[in-house]
Design a protein around this motif. Sequence first.
Motif, PDB file in Angstrom:
ATOM      1  N   PRO A   1       0.827  -1.210   0.000  1.00 42.71           N
ATOM      2  CA  PRO A   1       0.000   0.000   0.000  1.00 42.71           C
ATOM      3  C   PRO A   1       0.861   1.260   0.000  1.00 42.71           C
ATOM      4  N   GLU A   2       2.154   1.111   0.289  1.00 50.65           N
ATOM      5  CA  GLU A   2       3.083   2.247   0.336  1.00 50.65           C
ATOM      6  C   GLU A   2       4.496   1.704   0.218  1.00 50.65           C
ATOM      7  N   GLY A   3       5.489   2.597   0.094  1.00 56.22           N
ATOM      8  CA  GLY A   3       6.825   2.131  -0.242  1.00 56.22           C
ATOM      9  C   GLY A   3       7.848   2.083   0.888  1.00 56.22           C
ATOM     10  N   THR A   4       7.624   2.866   1.942  1.00 53.12           N
ATOM     11  CA  THR A   4       8.665   3.026   2.959  1.00 53.12           C
ATOM     12  C   THR A   4       8.981   1.712   3.701  1.00 53.12           C
ATOM     13  N   ALA A   5       7.923   0.985   4.073  1.00 49.39           N
ATOM     14  CA  ALA A   5       8.142  -0.259   4.820  1.00 49.39           C
ATOM     15  C   ALA A   5       8.965  -1.248   3.995  1.00 49.39           C
ATOM     16  N   GLY A   6       8.669  -1.354   2.707  1.00 51.25           N
ATOM     17  CA  GLY A   6       9.408  -2.274   1.844  1.00 51.25           C
ATOM     18  C   GLY A   6      10.875  -1.874   1.708  1.00 51.25           C
ATOM     19  N   VAL A   7      11.121  -0.568   1.592  1.00 51.85           N
ATOM     20  CA  VAL A   7      12.506  -0.094   1.493  1.00 51.85           C
ATOM     21  C   VAL A   7      13.260  -0.480   2.772  1.00 51.85           C
ATOM     22  N   MET A   8      12.632  -0.265   3.929  1.00 56.15           N
ATOM     23  CA  MET A   8      13.290  -0.599   5.198  1.00 56.15           C
ATOM     24  C   MET A   8      13.548  -2.096   5.292  1.00 56.15           C
ATOM     25  N   ARG A   9      12.568  -2.893   4.872  1.00 59.93           N
ATOM     26  CA  ARG A   9      12.728  -4.343   4.901  1.00 59.93           C
ATOM     27  C   ARG A   9      13.961  -4.745   4.099  1.00 59.93           C
ATOM     28  N   SER A  10      14.110  -4.149   2.926  1.00 61.98           N
ATOM     29  CA  SER A  10      15.222  -4.496   2.051  1.00 61.98           C
ATOM     30  C   SER A  10      16.551  -4.006   2.642  1.00 61.98           C
ATOM     31  N   VAL A  11      16.549  -2.804   3.199  1.00 60.82           N
ATOM     32  CA  VAL A  11      17.764  -2.249   3.816  1.00 60.82           C
ATOM     33  C   VAL A  11      18.234  -3.172   4.942  1.00 60.82           C
ATOM     34  N   ILE A  12      17.287  -3.648   5.747  1.00 55.36           N
ATOM     35  CA  ILE A  12      17.646  -4.539   6.864  1.00 55.36           C
ATOM     36  C   ILE A  12      18.116  -5.895   6.330  1.00 55.36           C
ATOM     37  N   GLN A  13      17.333  -6.439   5.401  1.00 54.71           N
ATOM     38  CA  GLN A  13      17.639  -7.780   4.891  1.00 54.71           C
ATOM     39  C   GLN A  13      19.016  -7.849   4.228  1.00 54.71           C
ATOM     40  N   TYR A  14      19.401  -6.792   3.511  1.00 56.65           N
ATOM     41  CA  TYR A  14      20.669  -6.815   2.780  1.00 56.65           C
ATOM     42  C   TYR A  14      21.745  -5.939   3.413  1.00 56.65           C
ATOM     43  N   ASN A  15      21.523  -5.560   4.687  1.00 59.68           N
ATOM     44  CA  ASN A  15      22.524  -4.784   5.437  1.00 59.68           C
ATOM     45  C   ASN A  15      22.980  -3.530   4.705  1.00 59.68           C
ATOM     46  N   LEU A  16      22.080  -2.887   4.004  1.00 58.49           N
ATOM     47  CA  LEU A  16      22.470  -1.705   3.230  1.00 58.49           C
ATOM     48  C   LEU A  16      22.901  -0.557   4.138  1.00 58.49           C
ATOM     49  N   ASP A  17      22.480  -0.609   5.401  1.00 56.46           N
ATOM     50  CA  ASP A  17      22.866   0.467   6.325  1.00 56.46           C
ATOM     51  C   ASP A  17      24.320   0.345   6.763  1.00 56.46           C
ATOM     52  N   LYS A  18      25.003  -0.697   6.261  1.00 56.57           N
ATOM     53  CA  LYS A  18      26.450  -0.783   6.515  1.00 56.57           C
ATOM     54  C   LYS A  18      27.225   0.012   5.461  1.00 56.57           C
ATOM     55  N   LEU A  19      26.518   0.429   4.407  1.00 53.15           N
ATOM     56  CA  LEU A  19      27.155   1.284   3.392  1.00 53.15           C
ATOM     57  C   LEU A  19      27.277   2.688   3.974  1.00 53.15           C
ATOM     58  N   SER A  20      27.851   3.608   3.202  1.00 48.77           N
ATOM     59  CA  SER A  20      28.029   4.938   3.787  1.00 48.77           C
ATOM     60  C   SER A  20      26.668   5.627   3.937  1.00 48.77           C
ATOM     61  N   LEU A  21      26.531   6.317   5.055  1.00 49.70           N
ATOM     62  CA  LEU A  21      25.254   6.928   5.391  1.00 49.70           C
ATOM     63  C   LEU A  21      25.321   8.444   5.197  1.00 49.70           C
ATOM     64  N   PRO A  22      24.266   9.134   4.903  1.00 52.66           N
ATOM     65  CA  PRO A  22      22.930   8.577   4.699  1.00 52.66           C
ATOM     66  C   PRO A  22      22.819   7.820   3.373  1.00 52.66           C
ATOM     67  N   LEU A  23      22.009   6.790   3.459  1.00 54.93           N
ATOM     68  CA  LEU A  23      21.689   6.000   2.283  1.00 54.93           C
ATOM     69  C   LEU A  23      20.539   6.735   1.592  1.00 54.93           C
ATOM     70  N   LYS A  24      20.731   7.115   0.328  1.00 61.63           N
ATOM     71  CA  LYS A  24      19.692   7.907  -0.329  1.00 61.63           C
ATOM     72  C   LYS A  24      19.102   7.111  -1.491  1.00 61.63           C
ATOM     73  N   LEU A  25      17.818   6.801  -1.392  1.00 60.46           N
ATOM     74  CA  LEU A  25      17.186   5.872  -2.320  1.00 60.46           C
ATOM     75  C   LEU A  25      15.915   6.459  -2.931  1.00 60.46           C
ATOM     76  N   TRP A  26      15.667   6.108  -4.195  1.00 64.36           N
ATOM     77  CA  TRP A  26      14.378   6.492  -4.800  1.00 64.36           C
ATOM     78  C   TRP A  26      13.692   5.269  -5.381  1.00 64.36           C
ATOM     79  N   TYR A  27      12.382   5.362  -5.514  1.00 61.23           N
ATOM     80  CA  TYR A  27      11.617   4.266  -6.116  1.00 61.23           C
ATOM     81  C   TYR A  27      10.420   4.850  -6.846  1.00 61.23           C
TER      82      TYR A  27
END
Length: 419
Positions: free
Chosen positions: A82-108
Amino acid sequence: MMRKIQAPKGVSEYFPPRSQNFEYVRETLITSAKLAGYQLMELPVFEDTELFKRGVGESTDVVSKEMYTFEDRGGRSITLRPEGTAGVMRSVIQYNLDKLSLPLKLWYSGAFFRAERPQAGRYRQFYQVGIEAIGSSSPELDVEVISVADSAFKKLGIAYRLDITSLGDSQSRSAHRKDLVAFIAKLDLDDATRQRADINPLRLFDDKREEIKEKMQEAPLLLDYLSAESAASFSKVKELLTILGIDFVVNPRMVRGLDYYTGTTFEFVSEKLGAQSGIGGGGRYDGLMQELGGSDISGIGFGIGVDRVLLACEAEGILSEDGSGASLEVFLIALGDNNKDQVIQLLNQLRNQGISADMEYGDRALKGAMKAADKSGAKYSAVLGDGEVASGVLQLKDMKTGIVKEVRISDLVNEFTKR
Ligand code: HAM
Protein backbone atom coordinates in the motif's frame (compact mmCIF):
# COMPACT_ATOMS: atom_id res chain seq x y z
CA MET A 1 -22.15 -12.29 -27.11
CA MET A 2 -19.12 -12.80 -24.98
CA ARG A 3 -18.83 -10.61 -21.88
CA LYS A 4 -16.51 -7.69 -22.42
CA ILE A 5 -13.66 -7.80 -19.93
CA GLN A 6 -13.05 -4.53 -18.11
CA ALA A 7 -10.29 -3.30 -15.83
CA PRO A 8 -11.01 -3.87 -12.12
CA LYS A 9 -12.87 -0.96 -10.52
CA GLY A 10 -10.89 2.09 -9.49
CA VAL A 11 -7.50 1.43 -11.09
CA SER A 12 -5.66 4.19 -12.91
CA GLU A 13 -4.48 3.42 -16.44
CA TYR A 14 -2.48 5.52 -18.88
CA PHE A 15 -2.44 5.04 -22.62
CA PRO A 16 -1.55 7.35 -25.51
CA PRO A 17 -1.80 10.23 -25.86
CA ARG A 18 -2.17 10.94 -22.10
CA SER A 19 0.50 8.42 -21.10
CA GLN A 20 3.06 10.89 -22.51
CA ASN A 21 2.03 13.36 -19.83
CA PHE A 22 2.15 10.69 -17.14
CA GLU A 23 5.66 9.76 -18.18
CA TYR A 24 6.75 13.40 -18.24
CA VAL A 25 5.49 13.97 -14.68
CA ARG A 26 7.05 10.77 -13.36
CA GLU A 27 10.40 11.45 -15.05
CA THR A 28 10.48 15.02 -13.74
CA LEU A 29 10.04 13.72 -10.18
CA ILE A 30 12.68 11.02 -10.69
CA THR A 31 15.16 13.43 -12.28
CA SER A 32 14.87 15.74 -9.29
CA ALA A 33 15.70 12.83 -6.93
CA LYS A 34 18.65 11.71 -9.07
CA LEU A 35 20.05 15.26 -9.19
CA ALA A 36 20.25 15.12 -5.39
CA GLY A 37 22.16 11.82 -5.38
CA TYR A 38 19.34 9.34 -4.73
CA GLN A 39 19.78 5.84 -6.15
CA LEU A 40 17.22 3.37 -7.46
CA MET A 41 15.47 0.72 -5.35
CA GLU A 42 13.37 -1.72 -7.40
CA LEU A 43 11.27 -3.71 -4.96
CA PRO A 44 8.57 -6.39 -5.04
CA VAL A 45 4.97 -5.17 -5.23
CA PHE A 46 3.95 -7.85 -2.74
CA GLU A 47 5.39 -8.45 0.70
CA ASP A 48 4.76 -10.45 3.88
CA THR A 49 1.57 -8.96 5.39
CA GLU A 50 3.32 -8.64 8.75
CA LEU A 51 5.63 -5.98 7.28
CA PHE A 52 2.80 -3.49 6.84
CA LYS A 53 1.03 -4.43 10.07
CA ARG A 54 4.18 -3.70 12.03
CA GLY A 55 5.61 -0.95 9.85
CA VAL A 56 2.58 1.13 8.90
CA GLY A 57 0.54 0.37 12.04
CA GLU A 58 -2.72 -1.40 12.81
CA SER A 59 -4.56 1.77 13.86
CA THR A 60 -4.33 3.19 10.34
CA ASP A 61 -7.07 2.91 7.72
CA VAL A 62 -4.40 1.76 5.29
CA VAL A 63 -3.72 -1.40 7.31
CA SER A 64 -7.09 -2.02 8.95
CA LYS A 65 -9.34 -1.40 5.93
CA GLU A 66 -7.45 -0.97 2.70
CA MET A 67 -4.93 -3.74 2.21
CA TYR A 68 -5.15 -6.24 -0.62
CA THR A 69 -4.22 -9.30 1.40
CA PHE A 70 -4.37 -12.88 0.21
CA GLU A 71 -2.93 -16.28 0.91
CA ASP A 72 -0.38 -17.47 -1.63
CA ARG A 73 -0.16 -21.06 -2.80
CA GLY A 74 2.14 -21.90 0.08
CA GLY A 75 -0.36 -20.63 2.66
CA ARG A 76 1.62 -17.44 3.43
CA SER A 77 -0.19 -14.18 4.00
CA ILE A 78 0.82 -11.75 1.27
CA THR A 79 -0.17 -8.10 0.78
CA LEU A 80 0.09 -5.88 -2.29
CA ARG A 81 2.20 -2.92 -1.12
CA PRO A 82 0.00 0.00 0.00
CA GLU A 83 3.08 2.25 0.34
CA GLY A 84 6.83 2.13 -0.24
CA THR A 85 8.67 3.03 2.96
CA ALA A 86 8.14 -0.26 4.82
CA GLY A 87 9.41 -2.27 1.84
CA VAL A 88 12.51 -0.09 1.49
CA MET A 89 13.29 -0.60 5.20
CA ARG A 90 12.73 -4.34 4.90
CA SER A 91 15.22 -4.50 2.05
CA VAL A 92 17.76 -2.25 3.82
CA ILE A 93 17.65 -4.54 6.86
CA GLN A 94 17.64 -7.78 4.89
CA TYR A 95 20.67 -6.81 2.78
CA ASN A 96 22.52 -4.78 5.44
CA LEU A 97 22.47 -1.70 3.23
CA ASP A 98 22.87 0.47 6.33
CA LYS A 99 26.45 -0.78 6.51
CA LEU A 100 27.15 1.28 3.39
CA SER A 101 28.03 4.94 3.79
CA LEU A 102 25.25 6.93 5.39
CA PRO A 103 22.93 8.58 4.70
CA LEU A 104 21.69 6.00 2.28
CA LYS A 105 19.69 7.91 -0.33
CA LEU A 106 17.19 5.87 -2.32
CA TRP A 107 14.38 6.49 -4.80
CA TYR A 108 11.62 4.27 -6.12
CA SER A 109 8.73 4.50 -8.51
CA GLY A 110 5.87 2.17 -9.20
CA ALA A 111 2.35 0.97 -8.47
CA PHE A 112 0.79 0.89 -5.01
CA PHE A 113 -2.51 -0.63 -3.92
CA ARG A 114 -5.17 0.50 -1.49
CA ALA A 115 -8.75 -0.78 -1.44
CA GLU A 116 -10.26 2.69 -1.08
CA ARG A 117 -13.59 3.92 -2.39
CA PRO A 118 -12.64 5.10 -5.88
CA GLN A 119 -13.28 8.72 -6.87
CA ALA A 120 -11.52 11.39 -8.91
CA GLY A 121 -7.85 11.24 -7.90
CA ARG A 122 -8.33 8.27 -5.58
CA TYR A 123 -7.56 4.90 -7.05
CA ARG A 124 -7.10 1.31 -5.91
CA GLN A 125 -3.95 1.02 -7.97
CA PHE A 126 -2.01 4.27 -8.14
CA TYR A 127 1.54 5.43 -8.74
CA GLN A 128 4.13 7.05 -6.53
CA VAL A 129 7.63 8.33 -6.88
CA GLY A 130 9.26 8.19 -3.47
CA ILE A 131 12.60 8.87 -1.85
CA GLU A 132 14.07 7.77 1.48
CA ALA A 133 17.22 9.16 3.13
CA ILE A 134 18.30 6.79 5.88
CA GLY A 135 20.85 7.07 8.65
CA SER A 136 21.08 10.74 9.59
CA SER A 137 18.98 12.89 11.91
CA SER A 138 20.31 16.12 10.49
CA PRO A 139 17.62 18.76 9.83
CA GLU A 140 19.50 19.65 6.62
CA LEU A 141 18.38 16.27 5.30
CA ASP A 142 14.74 17.03 6.15
CA VAL A 143 15.04 20.15 4.06
CA GLU A 144 16.78 18.31 1.23
CA VAL A 145 13.92 15.83 1.00
CA ILE A 146 11.35 18.62 0.84
CA SER A 147 13.45 20.53 -1.69
CA VAL A 148 13.61 17.53 -4.04
CA ALA A 149 9.80 17.61 -4.28
CA ASP A 150 9.75 21.40 -4.47
CA SER A 151 12.22 21.43 -7.39
CA ALA A 152 10.11 18.93 -9.32
CA PHE A 153 6.89 20.89 -8.71
CA LYS A 154 8.62 24.10 -9.77
CA LYS A 155 10.03 22.44 -12.91
CA LEU A 156 6.52 21.21 -13.77
CA GLY A 157 5.14 24.67 -13.00
CA ILE A 158 2.43 23.70 -10.51
CA ALA A 159 1.50 25.74 -7.47
CA TYR A 160 1.23 23.85 -4.19
CA ARG A 161 0.98 24.44 -0.46
CA LEU A 162 3.44 22.83 1.94
CA ASP A 163 1.94 21.94 5.32
CA ILE A 164 4.51 21.06 7.91
CA THR A 165 4.70 20.11 11.56
CA SER A 166 6.91 18.20 13.96
CA LEU A 167 5.85 15.09 15.83
CA GLY A 168 8.97 15.42 17.99
CA ASP A 169 11.16 12.73 19.51
CA SER A 170 10.00 9.99 21.89
CA GLN A 171 10.40 12.29 24.90
CA SER A 172 8.14 14.93 23.31
CA ARG A 173 5.60 12.35 22.26
CA SER A 174 5.34 10.62 25.62
CA ALA A 175 4.84 13.95 27.44
CA HIS A 176 2.12 14.87 24.97
CA ARG A 177 0.59 11.42 24.90
CA LYS A 178 -0.02 11.49 28.65
CA ASP A 179 -2.06 14.68 28.41
CA LEU A 180 -3.77 13.68 25.18
CA VAL A 181 -4.86 10.30 26.59
CA ALA A 182 -6.24 12.03 29.69
CA PHE A 183 -8.08 14.49 27.42
CA ILE A 184 -9.51 11.72 25.24
CA ALA A 185 -10.57 9.66 28.29
CA LYS A 186 -13.05 12.43 29.12
CA LEU A 187 -14.63 12.39 25.64
CA ASP A 188 -17.78 10.47 24.82
CA LEU A 189 -16.66 8.15 22.00
CA ASP A 190 -18.00 5.06 20.27
CA ASP A 191 -16.13 1.78 20.81
CA ALA A 192 -14.37 1.66 17.43
CA THR A 193 -13.03 5.20 17.81
CA ARG A 194 -11.87 4.52 21.34
CA GLN A 195 -10.10 1.40 20.16
CA ARG A 196 -8.26 3.37 17.48
CA ALA A 197 -7.34 6.01 20.02
CA ASP A 198 -5.98 3.30 22.32
CA ILE A 199 -3.51 2.20 19.64
CA ASN A 200 -2.62 5.73 18.50
CA PRO A 201 -4.39 8.69 20.15
CA LEU A 202 -3.05 11.06 17.44
CA ARG A 203 -5.43 9.34 14.98
CA LEU A 204 -8.34 11.33 16.43
CA PHE A 205 -6.89 14.53 14.94
CA ASP A 206 -7.32 12.87 11.56
CA ASP A 207 -10.99 11.92 12.03
CA LYS A 208 -13.10 13.38 9.24
CA ARG A 209 -16.38 13.40 11.25
CA GLU A 210 -17.54 16.86 12.33
CA GLU A 211 -18.53 15.78 15.86
CA ILE A 212 -15.05 14.34 16.49
CA LYS A 213 -13.38 17.42 14.99
CA GLU A 214 -15.38 19.54 17.41
CA LYS A 215 -14.49 17.35 20.37
CA MET A 216 -10.81 17.61 19.45
CA GLN A 217 -10.86 21.43 19.22
CA GLU A 218 -9.35 21.86 22.68
CA ALA A 219 -7.05 18.83 22.57
CA PRO A 220 -3.41 19.42 23.55
CA LEU A 221 -1.14 19.84 20.51
CA LEU A 222 2.12 17.94 20.16
CA LEU A 223 3.89 21.02 18.85
CA ASP A 224 3.53 22.55 22.33
CA TYR A 225 5.33 19.59 23.92
CA LEU A 226 8.51 19.46 21.81
CA SER A 227 11.69 18.69 23.74
CA ALA A 228 14.45 21.30 23.46
CA GLU A 229 16.25 19.15 20.91
CA SER A 230 13.17 18.56 18.74
CA ALA A 231 12.22 22.23 18.93
CA ALA A 232 15.72 23.26 17.82
CA SER A 233 15.66 20.81 14.94
CA PHE A 234 12.22 22.01 13.81
CA SER A 235 13.37 25.65 13.99
CA LYS A 236 16.37 24.78 11.83
CA VAL A 237 14.11 23.11 9.26
CA LYS A 238 11.90 26.22 9.08
CA GLU A 239 14.91 28.51 8.86
CA LEU A 240 16.47 26.52 6.00
CA LEU A 241 13.19 26.32 4.09
CA THR A 242 12.99 30.10 4.31
CA ILE A 243 16.56 30.46 3.06
CA LEU A 244 15.71 28.23 0.09
CA GLY A 245 12.60 30.25 -0.67
CA ILE A 246 10.26 27.32 -0.04
CA ASP A 247 7.01 28.61 1.47
CA PHE A 248 5.31 26.58 4.17
CA VAL A 249 2.41 26.66 6.61
CA VAL A 250 2.85 25.15 10.07
CA ASN A 251 -0.16 22.92 10.68
CA PRO A 252 0.02 21.46 14.23
CA ARG A 253 -3.11 19.35 13.68
CA MET A 254 -1.77 17.52 10.68
CA VAL A 255 -1.74 13.75 11.12
CA ARG A 256 -0.42 11.54 8.39
CA GLY A 257 -2.25 8.34 7.48
CA LEU A 258 0.64 6.09 8.53
CA ASP A 259 1.81 5.43 12.09
CA TYR A 260 5.60 5.47 11.71
CA TYR A 261 6.12 9.24 11.66
CA THR A 262 8.22 11.21 14.16
CA GLY A 263 9.91 14.61 13.92
CA THR A 264 9.39 16.66 10.77
CA THR A 265 6.28 15.61 8.84
CA PHE A 266 4.80 17.35 5.83
CA GLU A 267 2.20 17.28 3.10
CA PHE A 268 2.06 18.85 -0.34
CA VAL A 269 -1.41 20.06 -1.26
CA SER A 270 -2.73 21.30 -4.59
CA GLU A 271 -5.62 23.70 -4.27
CA LYS A 272 -6.56 22.98 -7.89
CA LEU A 273 -7.76 19.49 -6.99
CA GLY A 274 -11.02 18.70 -5.21
CA ALA A 275 -11.30 16.38 -2.22
CA GLN A 276 -8.15 14.42 -3.09
CA SER A 277 -5.83 17.39 -2.85
CA GLY A 278 -2.83 15.65 -1.27
CA ILE A 279 -0.26 15.38 -4.04
CA GLY A 280 2.42 14.01 -1.74
CA GLY A 281 3.57 13.67 1.80
CA GLY A 282 6.23 12.30 4.03
CA GLY A 283 8.33 12.78 7.09
CA ARG A 284 10.83 11.34 9.48
CA TYR A 285 10.50 7.87 11.02
CA ASP A 286 12.81 7.35 14.01
CA GLY A 287 11.65 3.96 15.25
CA LEU A 288 10.64 2.23 12.04
CA MET A 289 13.85 0.38 11.30
CA GLN A 290 14.11 -0.96 14.81
CA GLU A 291 10.43 -1.95 14.80
CA LEU A 292 11.17 -4.07 11.73
CA GLY A 293 14.14 -5.78 13.37
CA GLY A 294 16.95 -3.50 12.16
CA SER A 295 19.28 -1.09 13.90
CA ASP A 296 18.12 2.06 15.62
CA ILE A 297 18.69 4.61 12.86
CA SER A 298 16.40 7.32 11.63
CA GLY A 299 15.24 8.11 8.15
CA ILE A 300 13.13 10.61 6.26
CA GLY A 301 11.35 10.47 2.93
CA PHE A 302 8.34 11.32 0.83
CA GLY A 303 5.86 9.67 -1.48
CA ILE A 304 4.49 11.79 -4.30
CA GLY A 305 1.27 10.67 -6.02
CA VAL A 306 2.09 10.73 -9.73
CA ASP A 307 -1.59 10.41 -10.70
CA ARG A 308 -2.52 13.45 -8.63
CA VAL A 309 0.43 15.56 -9.77
CA LEU A 310 -0.64 14.81 -13.34
CA LEU A 311 -4.21 15.90 -12.52
CA ALA A 312 -2.81 19.08 -10.97
CA CYS A 313 -0.75 19.81 -14.12
CA GLU A 314 -3.85 19.34 -16.25
CA ALA A 315 -5.98 21.46 -13.91
CA GLU A 316 -3.41 24.23 -14.20
CA GLY A 317 -3.37 23.94 -17.99
CA ILE A 318 0.33 23.00 -18.03
CA LEU A 319 -0.39 19.72 -19.77
CA SER A 320 -3.45 19.00 -21.86
CA GLU A 321 -5.22 15.65 -21.88
CA ASP A 322 -4.41 15.17 -25.56
CA GLY A 323 -0.86 14.36 -24.54
CA SER A 324 0.92 17.63 -25.18
CA GLY A 325 3.98 16.02 -23.64
CA ALA A 326 4.40 14.16 -27.00
CA SER A 327 7.96 14.16 -28.18
CA LEU A 328 8.17 12.69 -31.68
CA GLU A 329 10.67 14.72 -33.73
CA VAL A 330 9.92 13.73 -37.30
CA PHE A 331 7.28 11.81 -39.23
CA LEU A 332 8.05 10.50 -42.73
CA ILE A 333 5.62 9.59 -45.46
CA ALA A 334 6.56 7.30 -48.37
CA LEU A 335 4.53 7.86 -51.51
CA GLY A 336 4.57 4.79 -53.71
CA ASP A 337 5.72 1.31 -52.72
CA ASN A 338 9.20 1.65 -54.21
CA ASN A 339 10.09 4.54 -51.90
CA LYS A 340 9.29 2.73 -48.68
CA ASP A 341 12.70 1.05 -48.48
CA GLN A 342 14.43 4.39 -48.45
CA VAL A 343 12.09 5.78 -45.79
CA ILE A 344 12.74 2.77 -43.58
CA GLN A 345 16.48 3.32 -43.95
CA LEU A 346 16.14 7.01 -43.12
CA LEU A 347 14.07 6.16 -40.03
CA ASN A 348 16.73 3.77 -38.90
CA GLN A 349 19.50 6.34 -39.37
CA LEU A 350 17.54 8.98 -37.47
CA ARG A 351 16.74 6.63 -34.58
CA ASN A 352 20.34 5.44 -34.36
CA GLN A 353 21.34 9.08 -33.85
CA GLY A 354 18.83 9.40 -31.00
CA ILE A 355 16.22 11.30 -33.01
CA SER A 356 12.69 10.04 -32.51
CA ALA A 357 11.14 9.23 -35.85
CA ASP A 358 8.13 7.38 -37.18
CA MET A 359 6.49 6.76 -40.54
CA GLU A 360 3.13 6.17 -42.16
CA TYR A 361 2.76 2.39 -42.36
CA GLY A 362 -0.60 2.25 -44.13
CA ASP A 363 -0.83 2.73 -47.86
CA ARG A 364 -2.77 5.94 -47.62
CA ALA A 365 -2.97 8.64 -50.24
CA LEU A 366 -1.15 11.88 -49.47
CA LYS A 367 -4.13 13.48 -47.70
CA GLY A 368 -4.63 10.57 -45.30
CA ALA A 369 -0.89 10.33 -44.72
CA MET A 370 -0.69 14.04 -43.82
CA LYS A 371 -3.51 13.51 -41.33
CA ALA A 372 -1.50 10.71 -39.76
CA ALA A 373 1.50 13.06 -39.54
CA ASP A 374 -0.70 15.61 -37.75
CA LYS A 375 -2.02 13.03 -35.31
CA SER A 376 1.45 11.72 -34.55
CA GLY A 377 2.20 15.02 -32.80
CA ALA A 378 5.60 15.14 -34.55
CA LYS A 379 7.39 18.46 -34.76
CA TYR A 380 8.38 17.93 -38.43
CA SER A 381 7.16 15.88 -41.35
CA ALA A 382 8.40 15.12 -44.86
CA VAL A 383 7.09 13.28 -47.90
CA LEU A 384 9.28 11.02 -50.00
CA GLY A 385 7.84 10.37 -53.47
CA ASP A 386 9.35 9.73 -56.86
CA GLY A 387 10.07 13.45 -57.38
CA GLU A 388 12.02 13.76 -54.12
CA VAL A 389 13.97 10.61 -54.78
CA ALA A 390 14.87 11.80 -58.29
CA SER A 391 16.02 15.26 -57.13
CA GLY A 392 17.53 14.02 -53.85
CA VAL A 393 15.79 16.88 -52.03
CA LEU A 394 12.77 16.80 -49.70
CA GLN A 395 10.56 19.42 -48.08
CA LEU A 396 10.84 19.38 -44.30
CA LYS A 397 7.68 20.86 -42.83
CA ASP A 398 7.52 22.46 -39.39
CA MET A 399 4.15 21.15 -38.22
CA LYS A 400 3.45 24.08 -35.91
CA THR A 401 4.27 27.01 -38.21
CA GLY A 402 3.73 25.27 -41.55
CA ILE A 403 7.08 26.67 -42.72
CA VAL A 404 8.83 24.39 -45.21
CA LYS A 405 12.57 23.98 -45.66
CA GLU A 406 14.32 22.18 -48.49
CA VAL A 407 16.78 19.60 -47.22
CA ARG A 408 18.90 17.14 -49.16
CA ILE A 409 17.82 13.60 -48.30
CA SER A 410 21.43 12.70 -47.64
CA ASP A 411 21.60 15.62 -45.13
CA LEU A 412 18.39 14.82 -43.26
CA VAL A 413 20.02 13.13 -40.27
CA ASN A 414 22.58 15.97 -40.04
CA GLU A 415 19.80 18.51 -40.13
CA PHE A 416 18.52 17.09 -36.81
CA THR A 417 21.78 16.19 -35.12
CA LYS A 418 23.19 19.71 -35.55
CA ARG A 419 20.19 21.26 -33.74
P1 HAM B 1 0.94 8.73 1.74
O1 HAM B 1 0.60 10.11 2.19
O2 HAM B 1 0.08 7.63 2.24
O3 HAM B 1 2.45 8.49 2.13
O4 HAM B 1 0.93 8.70 0.17
C1 HAM B 1 1.71 9.60 -0.57
C2 HAM B 1 0.91 10.14 -1.74
O5 HAM B 1 0.41 9.08 -2.56
C3 HAM B 1 -0.35 10.91 -1.36
O6 HAM B 1 -0.05 12.24 -0.99
C4 HAM B 1 -1.15 10.84 -2.64
O7 HAM B 1 -0.70 11.84 -3.54
C5 HAM B 1 -0.79 9.49 -3.20
N1 HAM B 1 -1.88 8.53 -2.91
C6 HAM B 1 -2.11 7.86 -1.77
N2 HAM B 1 -3.20 7.08 -1.88
C7 HAM B 1 -3.68 7.28 -3.14
C8 HAM B 1 -4.79 6.76 -3.88
N3 HAM B 1 -5.64 5.87 -3.36
N4 HAM B 1 -4.97 7.19 -5.16
C9 HAM B 1 -4.12 8.09 -5.71
N5 HAM B 1 -3.06 8.60 -5.06
C10 HAM B 1 -2.83 8.20 -3.80
C11 HAM B 1 3.14 7.34 1.87
O8 HAM B 1 2.75 6.46 1.15
C12 HAM B 1 4.49 7.30 2.53
N6 HAM B 1 5.14 6.01 2.23
C13 HAM B 1 5.35 8.47 2.08
C14 HAM B 1 6.67 8.47 2.78
C15 HAM B 1 7.86 8.08 2.27
N7 HAM B 1 6.89 8.86 4.02
C16 HAM B 1 8.18 8.71 4.31
N8 HAM B 1 8.76 8.22 3.25
